[in-house]
Structures are given as C-alpha cells and as structure tokens.
Design a protein around this motif. Sequence first.
Motif, short mmCIF file in Angstrom:
data_model
loop_
_atom_site.label_atom_id
_atom_site.label_comp_id
_atom_site.label_asym_id
_atom_site.label_seq_id
_atom_site.Cartn_x
_atom_site.Cartn_y
_atom_site.Cartn_z
N GLU A 156 -3.11 7.28 6.99
CA GLU A 156 -3.99 8.08 6.12
C GLU A 156 -4.95 8.88 6.97
OE1 GLU A 156 -4.32 4.72 2.57
OE2 GLU A 156 -6.08 5.21 3.77
N LYS A 160 0.82 -1.22 0.00
CA LYS A 160 0.00 0.00 0.00
C LYS A 160 0.85 1.26 0.00
CE LYS A 160 -4.00 -2.23 2.04
NZ LYS A 160 -4.86 -2.44 3.18
N GLU A 167 -10.81 0.40 -5.64
CA GLU A 167 -11.75 0.67 -4.54
C GLU A 167 -11.67 2.15 -4.20
OE1 GLU A 167 -12.09 -2.26 -1.29
OE2 GLU A 167 -10.45 -3.27 -2.31
N LEU A 227 -8.55 9.97 8.10
CA LEU A 227 -9.81 9.23 8.16
C LEU A 227 -10.79 9.96 7.24
CD1 LEU A 227 -11.40 6.95 9.70
CD2 LEU A 227 -12.11 8.74 11.28
N VAL A 228 -11.10 9.34 6.11
CA VAL A 228 -11.93 10.02 5.10
C VAL A 228 -13.40 9.94 5.54
CG1 VAL A 228 -12.65 10.00 2.68
CG2 VAL A 228 -10.29 9.40 3.28
N GLU A 257 -7.84 1.46 -2.45
CA GLU A 257 -6.80 0.49 -2.80
C GLU A 257 -7.09 -0.19 -4.12
OE1 GLU A 257 -6.17 -2.89 -0.30
OE2 GLU A 257 -8.28 -3.24 0.02
N PHE A 310 -16.15 9.47 4.27
CA PHE A 310 -16.80 9.13 2.99
C PHE A 310 -18.30 8.94 3.15
CE2 PHE A 310 -15.02 5.06 4.60
CZ PHE A 310 -16.16 4.28 4.65
N GLY A 366 -2.40 -7.25 4.27
CA GLY A 366 -3.72 -6.99 4.85
C GLY A 366 -4.82 -7.50 3.93
N TYR A 367 -5.94 -7.88 4.50
CA TYR A 367 -7.14 -8.20 3.71
C TYR A 367 -8.33 -8.12 4.66
CZ TYR A 367 -7.09 -12.66 6.10
OH TYR A 367 -7.12 -13.61 7.08
N GLN A 419 -19.57 -2.65 3.41
CA GLN A 419 -18.79 -3.62 4.19
C GLN A 419 -19.50 -3.89 5.51
OE1 GLN A 419 -15.99 -3.78 2.11
NE2 GLN A 419 -16.87 -1.98 1.15
N HIS A 427 -8.10 -6.73 8.19
CA HIS A 427 -7.00 -7.13 9.08
C HIS A 427 -5.87 -6.25 8.57
CE1 HIS A 427 -9.24 -10.72 10.09
NE2 HIS A 427 -9.37 -10.99 8.82
N GLU A 441 -18.75 3.74 -0.24
CA GLU A 441 -17.61 3.16 -0.95
C GLU A 441 -18.07 2.69 -2.32
OE1 GLU A 441 -14.59 1.01 1.48
OE2 GLU A 441 -16.08 1.17 3.06
P1 ADP Z 1 -8.05 -4.22 3.26
O1 ADP Z 1 -6.81 -4.31 2.43
O2 ADP Z 1 -7.97 -5.01 4.52
O3 ADP Z 1 -9.32 -4.44 2.47
P2 ADP Z 1 -8.60 -1.36 3.17
O4 ADP Z 1 -7.46 -0.44 3.00
O5 ADP Z 1 -9.49 -1.57 2.01
O6 ADP Z 1 -8.07 -2.73 3.79
O7 ADP Z 1 -9.50 -0.86 4.39
C1 ADP Z 1 -10.61 -1.62 4.88
C2 ADP Z 1 -11.78 -0.70 5.17
O8 ADP Z 1 -11.40 0.29 6.14
C3 ADP Z 1 -12.24 0.11 3.95
O9 ADP Z 1 -13.12 -0.63 3.15
C4 ADP Z 1 -12.89 1.32 4.62
O10 ADP Z 1 -14.20 0.99 5.05
C5 ADP Z 1 -12.00 1.54 5.84
N1 ADP Z 1 -10.93 2.53 5.54
C6 ADP Z 1 -9.72 2.25 5.01
N2 ADP Z 1 -9.00 3.37 4.82
C7 ADP Z 1 -9.76 4.40 5.26
C8 ADP Z 1 -9.58 5.83 5.34
N3 ADP Z 1 -8.42 6.42 4.96
N4 ADP Z 1 -10.61 6.55 5.82
C9 ADP Z 1 -11.77 5.97 6.22
N5 ADP Z 1 -11.98 4.65 6.19
C10 ADP Z 1 -11.01 3.86 5.71
#
Ligand code: ADP
Length: 415
Positions: free
Chosen positions: A202, A129, A276, A204-205, A289, A207, A174-175, A233, A178, A210
């Motif tokens: 990062e 990432k 995503e 905290l967006v 990502e 949003f 990560g997935y 999710q 996790h 998604e």
């Molecule tokens: P993974 O690789 O485990 O899927 P992600 O980076 O997609 O991890 O993050 C998992 C979830 O966490 C996202 O689907 C979102 O809901 C939340 N998330 C991740 N990054 C952010 C962010 N910068 N701001 C707000 N929520 C986030």
Amino acid sequence: MPETSPRPAPPEPAADTRTGPLTGPRGARSVGIVGAGQLARMMLGPAIELDLTTIVLATDPAESAAAVAARVRPGRHDDEQAVRDLAADVEVITFDHEHVPTEILERIQREGTTAVRPGPAALVHAQDKLVMRERLSALGHPCPRWWRISTGDDLAAALETAGGRLVVKTPRGGYDAHGVRIIEQADQAEDWLAEHGELLAEELVPFTRELSAQVARRPGGEATAYPVVQSVQKDGVCYEVVAPAPGIDHSAQQRIQALALAIAEDLDVTGMLAVELFETPEGEVLVNELAMRPHNTGHWSMDGAVTGQFEQHLRAVADQPLGSTAPLAPTAVMVNLLGGTAEDLAPGAHAALAADPALKIHLYGKSVRPGRKIGHVTLIGEDAADLLARAHRAERLIVDGPESLTDPLTPGEPR
Ligand code: ADP
C-alpha cells in the motif's frame, strides 16, 4: 485529588439509529465462542445478564476467558473436530479472533444446524487483507492505493509507482502491526514474499490521525452505528481512544457511519464490525482494515454507551434486537494497560480506584509481559484532556505500581 465527580449530564437522547427490519421472535439462547482471549472474557458478563448460555473454546485453561467461564471446552480454533463439537452444542458460534480457517466454517455453515456469525463469506474480509482490498475497491469504498505482490518485479514496480516507499503487509495472520513493514527497496520484503507467496503493498498514507467506526448488524439487516472514535497506537498497538473523535463534525461523523454501515451490509456482516480508518490531510477517510468482532477501539462503550459493544455483539449474533448506541456523556476515553514493571496489578489498581472514584478498570487476568495488553481503563465526562490525564495516571499506577508515582492521589502529568 479529584472529587467524586457527579455523573456528567447525559447528552440529549439520540434518535433511534437502527435501520432495517426488526425480525425474529426469540433469538438464539446459546452461543459458542471460538477463542478464549480478553474479547471472549468481556462477552461473558453481558451473556450472563442476557441469560445466554456460552461455551468457550480454549487452547489453554489459563487463557483470559477460560479462567473465568462457566463452560470451557479444550480445543484449538484450527482443529475442525474441536470447532464442530463446540458448534454441535450451541445455536450460534462466534469469535474472539479471526483466525478460524474459512473452510471449517463453510462446512459447518453448509450443514445448517448451527449458525456461524459472522459467516465465513463475510469473515474472510477480516482474515485476508488482499481479499478485503479487492472487494472494498470493487465496491467503490475508499482505500489507500494498493498492489497485489506476487514477485520481486511486482514489488519493484509498485515501489516506483508509489514514489520509493511502500507499506507491505502479510495478507493473513497479522495483528498489532506484526505483519506490517515499511520498505524502500524490494529486497526488504523478499523473506516475506518467499514465506507467504503473495503480499499486499500500500501507499504510505500521510494520515493526520486514525479513526475507527463501529457498527453492529443482525442477520435480517437491522444495524446501528456507534460514535466515530479517534485511536492512537503505541508501537503498533492500540493505546488510547477518545469517543467521539475530537473535533469531528456532525456531517463527517454521519458520512463515516454511513460508510461503515454500507460495508457491513455489502459484506453481509453479522455482529460487531470495526472499520479502522485513516483521516487524510484533506479531511477524507481511507479504510485501513476490518475486524468482525468487538474491537479494542470500542472498549470505551462498555462504560460510555447505553449498550456496550460486547453486549451488542451477542445481541447481534443471537439475532436479538440491538441496543441504543447513545453515549452516556459528551466524551469517553479508554487507555490500554500494556504490561509494565509491576507483576502484581492489584496494589496499583487499588491505588487508582482510591485516587479516582469515577474510574473504571477492566483487567483481563493475563500474566504480565512488557507491552502485552493486560487490561484497560475508561472514564466518561466533559473534557477529553482532563479524562486522558486521569486515565494515564491510573494506567501508570496499575502497570508500574503505586510506588511509581510519589503522590498517587495528586493528579499530575500523564506520562
Ligand atoms: P494490524 O493488522 O497488525 O493491526 P494494520 O494494517 O492495522 O495491521 O497496520 C498497523 C498500523 O500500521 C496502522 O494502525 C497504521 O498506524 C500503520 N499503517 C498501516 N497501513 C498503513 C498505510 N498504508 N499507511 C500508513 N500507515 C499505515
């Protein structure tokens, strides 16, 4: 009970959205798939239809794809000899997941006898990432504000700049969330920093929802985009997808598709790419990502588009002409089956099929554990709310058993 719905009238045929040269007289005829999870399993049906020979590299014969594939090779994805032996028997290797060490793929690619698609130079952006954030930012693609964290001081400084809260991520491995943590103090990520050496932080967006944009791209550059979808999710795991994303207007959709196509081209991706995204309150999107394989947010396309993502991925990595991504109905929904109380899914699946003849069920042949992805259902039609209610009802019947609903044939509230 829902009537046997007539197949909804398809929308107007879409224009040919493929861009770039249609090259290659033949394409590959044999594909090695590294990893034997459900994504590999769902490639097998389309591979049979395309008469592609597939060999699956599986760590365990009970894995989702290994249990049903005609040709399975035992071996781990991080065992160089195992990946090499697989590559030696096919024209192309591709992936069920992104965890194959980049160096192994680089060495196989350098030898030049087997194509690696997506190639390691592209794949690293789905593996790491930090690499992804650095590259996308350099290319000018929209990302959340982010920081590379190497020390506790870096973390404290980023926390201050971000206003006291950060999303911290492990760069690799990560997935399903996790490897993602929200922190308000630097010491809340010290253990990860010690373990991983570097972290991605990062903002905290905030949003509004998604979104996910999928595209497919061939080695010569031919590419095509799917409708942009909305994903929801549950506990960090993709749970529900609506295609196209409700309320998305044509120009926003085009802008997002253009972004995903540009990323595919900039990174020289081959195969399916999922981007995503976070939709911001201002109506902009930020890239969360990337995944360079068929993705959970694209499962709807198996039953909702002219060419499903698993077929499209194979066509792309085998360098065969891409298929139309046109939807078969105005709306498609996908709901994941996450392990519930039923250990045997057959009675619930039987009841769900009886209750709704338009329903499509995809089971992955995995043992049931609470919250584990064990399958998904799809429906296509006109009205997202109706389709979601029916899909969730089927979900409940399958994961908790027919006795979980007093009257399995009466549509009710989704849980
Ligand atoms: P993974 O690789 O485990 O899927 P992600 O980076 O997609 O991890 O993050 C998992 C979830 O966490 C996202 O689907 C979102 O809901 C939340 N998330 C991740 N990054 C952010 C962010 N910068 N701001 C707000 N929520 C986030």
